[in-house]
Design an enzyme around this catalytic site. Structure first.
Site, PDB file in Angstrom:
ATOM      1  N   SER A 261     -19.193 -16.744   2.141  1.00 28.87           N
ATOM      2  CA  SER A 261     -20.431 -16.424   1.412  1.00 28.87           C
ATOM      3  C   SER A 261     -20.800 -14.958   1.585  1.00 28.87           C
ATOM      4  O   SER A 261     -21.462 -14.388   0.715  1.00 28.87           O
ATOM      5  CB  SER A 261     -21.595 -17.271   1.935  1.00 28.87           C
ATOM      6  OG  SER A 261     -21.544 -18.576   1.437  1.00 28.87           O
TER       7      SER A 261
ATOM      8  N   ASP B 135     -27.875 -18.304  -6.195  1.00 28.89           N
ATOM      9  CA  ASP B 135     -27.947 -18.721  -4.790  1.00 28.89           C
ATOM     10  C   ASP B 135     -29.299 -19.391  -4.533  1.00 28.89           C
ATOM     11  O   ASP B 135     -29.835 -20.068  -5.417  1.00 28.89           O
ATOM     12  CB  ASP B 135     -27.733 -17.476  -3.905  1.00 28.89           C
ATOM     13  CG  ASP B 135     -27.089 -17.814  -2.578  1.00 28.89           C
ATOM     14  OD1 ASP B 135     -27.755 -18.450  -1.750  1.00 28.89           O
ATOM     15  OD2 ASP B 135     -25.912 -17.444  -2.368  1.00 28.89           O
TER      16      ASP B 135
ATOM     17  N   ALA C  81     -14.401 -21.929  -7.070  1.00 29.52           N
ATOM     18  CA  ALA C  81     -13.578 -20.721  -6.909  1.00 29.52           C
ATOM     19  C   ALA C  81     -12.109 -20.990  -7.237  1.00 29.52           C
ATOM     20  O   ALA C  81     -11.346 -20.047  -7.489  1.00 29.52           O
ATOM     21  CB  ALA C  81     -13.707 -20.191  -5.485  1.00 29.52           C
TER      22      ALA C  81
ATOM     23  N   ASN D 239     -30.633   3.644   1.657  1.00 31.29           N
ATOM     24  CA  ASN D 239     -31.314   3.971   2.908  1.00 31.29           C
ATOM     25  C   ASN D 239     -32.364   2.900   3.196  1.00 31.29           C
ATOM     26  O   ASN D 239     -33.484   2.979   2.686  1.00 31.29           O
ATOM     27  CB  ASN D 239     -32.001   5.337   2.801  1.00 31.29           C
ATOM     28  CG  ASN D 239     -31.001   6.447   2.561  1.00 31.29           C
ATOM     29  OD1 ASN D 239     -30.072   6.641   3.330  1.00 31.29           O
ATOM     30  ND2 ASN D 239     -31.180   7.170   1.452  1.00 31.29           N
TER      31      ASN D 239
ATOM     32  N   HIS E 130     -30.233 -17.564   2.644  1.00 31.72           N
ATOM     33  CA  HIS E 130     -28.853 -17.300   2.224  1.00 31.72           C
ATOM     34  C   HIS E 130     -28.792 -16.361   1.015  1.00 31.72           C
ATOM     35  O   HIS E 130     -28.011 -15.398   0.985  1.00 31.72           O
ATOM     36  CB  HIS E 130     -28.202 -18.650   1.916  1.00 31.72           C
ATOM     37  CG  HIS E 130     -26.730 -18.618   1.692  1.00 31.72           C
ATOM     38  ND1 HIS E 130     -26.178 -18.417   0.446  1.00 31.72           N
ATOM     39  CD2 HIS E 130     -25.696 -18.782   2.543  1.00 31.72           C
ATOM     40  CE1 HIS E 130     -24.853 -18.468   0.558  1.00 31.72           C
ATOM     41  NE2 HIS E 130     -24.533 -18.685   1.816  1.00 31.72           N
TER      42      HIS E 130
ATOM     43  N   ASN F 291     -15.283 -22.278   3.478  1.00 31.78           N
ATOM     44  CA  ASN F 291     -15.206 -22.115   4.942  1.00 31.78           C
ATOM     45  C   ASN F 291     -14.626 -23.340   5.629  1.00 31.78           C
ATOM     46  O   ASN F 291     -14.906 -23.587   6.793  1.00 31.78           O
ATOM     47  CB  ASN F 291     -16.614 -21.882   5.508  1.00 31.78           C
ATOM     48  CG  ASN F 291     -17.298 -20.692   4.893  1.00 31.78           C
ATOM     49  OD1 ASN F 291     -16.644 -19.756   4.438  1.00 31.78           O
ATOM     50  ND2 ASN F 291     -18.616 -20.712   4.870  1.00 31.78           N
TER      51      ASN F 291
ATOM     52  N   ASP G 261     -37.149  -4.174   1.732  1.00 25.38           N
ATOM     53  CA  ASP G 261     -35.915  -3.466   1.374  1.00 25.38           C
ATOM     54  C   ASP G 261     -35.620  -3.509  -0.125  1.00 25.38           C
ATOM     55  O   ASP G 261     -34.756  -2.760  -0.609  1.00 25.38           O
ATOM     56  CB  ASP G 261     -34.715  -4.040   2.146  1.00 25.38           C
ATOM     57  CG  ASP G 261     -34.734  -3.619   3.613  1.00 25.38           C
ATOM     58  OD1 ASP G 261     -35.833  -3.400   4.152  1.00 25.38           O
ATOM     59  OD2 ASP G 261     -33.655  -3.512   4.215  1.00 25.38           O
TER      60      ASP G 261
END
Lengths: 433, 120
Positions: free
Chosen positions: A382, A159, A307, A204, A191, A292, A168
């Site tokens: 996505s 990506d 895909a 968490n 993205h 999309n 995180d």
């Protein structure tokens, strides 16, 4: 001739099947000969399956049964039965009803076992998920109840890279490589960080102001390959190099939330198909966004490149009441251009409201949309794709399966939906318990 | 409808228009959007070449043969049997004469929606 075969007595031939020990058929057949004395033995099937067919009078049967009960190398003997092919005029009336009932019962049993007592298709019509302690997508896919974390599994996300300073992902095992000349893997677009958050984000989240769980394979090893630039653009050369890198590193899963729109009637790329087949044979499953391009209900566009390859798993998007997202591409083209599976994608701008909440780049150099920088809720195939990739990592950990076997596990365990397969494939991906 | 809702609708419609417009390959687009193709002559196109199963172990040799046939080889990818490069479009068909070449494809380009888009 009675049609009611199932109610009739079992018909036998008068001969007997004798089961011999595996790998000791020759000594077994000698034991049968000594037990029955002179008798007709058809041992033509013996060498392959270890079964001999013998014709016995009552005295010989008694001797053989005694030999089975004793220490002789003869495992079992039973009467040979007459079988009939299923089909044609043989099956009708009560027998057909019985078989249909048996089929329905088996289907119900399989459904109840694979759904772990979950809601049936009918009930799903009225079910809308909302974000809570975990995102609606993690609830709908039963990730929340799963024991698995992707431990020991390598997940590559090809990506725009990853915000390597994002709190995180602190302490995670992360391998990176940029395939964009002049740009390092640091995500200045957002993205890629969003997709990696969904597939591999923490159990968490450390931000006390925003403790909602949004990530799936929280112990997976992350491989962030940058194949799309900070302007969101890329080409086949970099994507193929990223796939090669992921396979060389032993990644079991490659998640690709990228695609180019194609036209109805277009076929898939033979290059990507060959690459995806080679990946599967080496234990790497490629999962990609269906695209999309649709404007449902009136305009349904075909699954995009790459895909649409038969050997790449194409993921459609569902919204929070498990209907098809209005933008999600469908199975328009033949030759593998179909949706395989669906994941949570949201429905931006239309009801139901919830989008897909995950990490966004915190890099001050990024051109960020207004609002808090650390997380963002957006919609798209996505976003559906990394849900399936993360769940694939849970199955890979739970079962040790890779490649086509991993593909089969995702399909077998998907939640069936009361929706056309051309829109959602086999249904909604479900995590292992 | 509140003004916010109007803005959201307009944004959504604009995004849809972007997304439903197919992106077709042109060297102009490549030159603008793909930093990794700087230096490619404008008369050349970017291609990917697959090597057939029987010649996977000879991919380096096939790379050499492609170079001799006019391909500017950029990457040889042994795990998937692919060679990336660029070439004069008039020479593409001649590459199928090289033993082990399975398929030659012009590279496609990809463009995400802008970061501000609600649909990605």
């Amino acid at each position: 001739v009675s049609n009611n075969l199932s109610a009739g007595p079992i018909q036998t031939t008068g001969r007997y099947l004798v089961l011999l020990p595996e790998g000791a058929a020759t000594t077994g057949i000698a034991a049968v000969r000594s037990a029955i004395g002179a008798g007709e033995i058809d041992d033509s099937a013996m060498s392959n399956i270890g079964v001999a067919v013998v014709t016995l009078d009552p005295d010989q049967l008694q001797s053989l049964n005694a030999a089975v009960a004793g220490p002789e190398p003869i495992l079992a003997a039973e009467p040979e039965q007459i079988m009939y092919a299923i089909g044609g005029n043989m099956i009708s009336g009560d027998t057909a009803n019985y078989l249909q009932g048996y089929k329905d019962g088996t289907s119900n049993l399989v459904d109840s076992l694979t759904n772990a007592g979950g809601a049936s298709g009918q009930q799903l019509d009225n079910l809308t998920f909302v974000d809570g302690a975990a995102t609606w997508g993690l609830q709908a896919t039963k990730v929340v109840g799963s024991r698995h974390s992707g431990m020991g599994i390598k997940v590559a996300v090809l990506d725009t890279g990853l915000d390597l300073t994002h709190p995180d992902f602190a302490g995670r095992a992360i391998t990176t490589k940029s395939f964009i000349t002049g740009e390092d893997v640091q995500d200045l677009q957002g993205h890629g960080t969003h997709c990696i958050g969904t597939s591999c984000g923490p159990l968490n989240p450390p931000d006390p102001a925003s403790p909602r769980r949004y990530g799936i394979a929280y112990n997976a090893e992350i491989f962030a390959g940058k194949v799309l630039s900070n302007r969101g653009s890329g080409a086949d050369g970099g994507i193929l190099a990223g796939i090669d890198w992921a396979i060389t590193n032993g990644c079991q899963i490659i998640s690709m939330s990228l695609g180019a729109d194609i036209r109805p009637g277009d076929t898939y790329s033979p290059i990507y198909e060959e690459v995806a087949k080679r990946a599967l044979s080496r234990g790497t499953l490629i999962i990609a966004a269906a695209g999309n391009a649709s404007g449902r209900p009136s305009d349904i566009q075909p699954v995009g490149r790459p895909a649409n390859c038969p050997s790449i798993m194409a993921v459609a998007a569902l919204h929070a009441d498990l209907g098809v997202s209005f933008y999600s591409c469908g199975s328009i083209n033949p030759n593998g251009g179909g949706v395989d599976l669906a994941g949570p994608g949201g429905n931006a701008g239309s009801a139901p409201i919830p989008q897909v909440y995950s990490t966004w780049t915190t890099d001050p150099r990024a051109v960020r949309p207004p609002g808090p920088a650390r997380y963002r809720a957006i919609s798209g195939t996505s976003m559906a794709t990394p849900h399936v990739a993360g769940i694939a990592a849970l199955y890979a950990e739970a079962t040790g399966k890779t490649g086509l076997e991993l593909w089969a596990l995702l399909m077998q365990n998907a939640q069936r939906l009361p929706l056309p397969s051309v829109d959602v494939g086999i249904g909604l991906a479900q995590a292992p318990v | 409808m509140t003004s916010n809702a109007w803005i959201l609708s307009i944004v959504t419609i604009s995004v849809l228009l972007c997304l439903t417009t197919p992106i077709y390959l042109s060297t102009d687009i490549l030159a603008q959007n793909s930093p990794d193709i700087r230096g490619v002559k404008m008369s050349q196109i970017k291609i990917s070449i697959s090597v057939d199963d029987a010649h996977l172990s000879e991919i380096e040799k096939i790379s050499q043969n492609l170079r001799s046939s006019g391909v500017n080889v950029e990457q040889t990818l042994p795990s998937i049997g692919i060679i990336n490069g660029s070439i004069d479009p008039n020479l593409v068909n001649s590459l199928y004469q090289i033993e082990g070449v399975q398929q030659v494809e012009q590279q496609e380009t990809y463009q995400l929606a802008p970061p501000s888009s609600d649909i990605q």
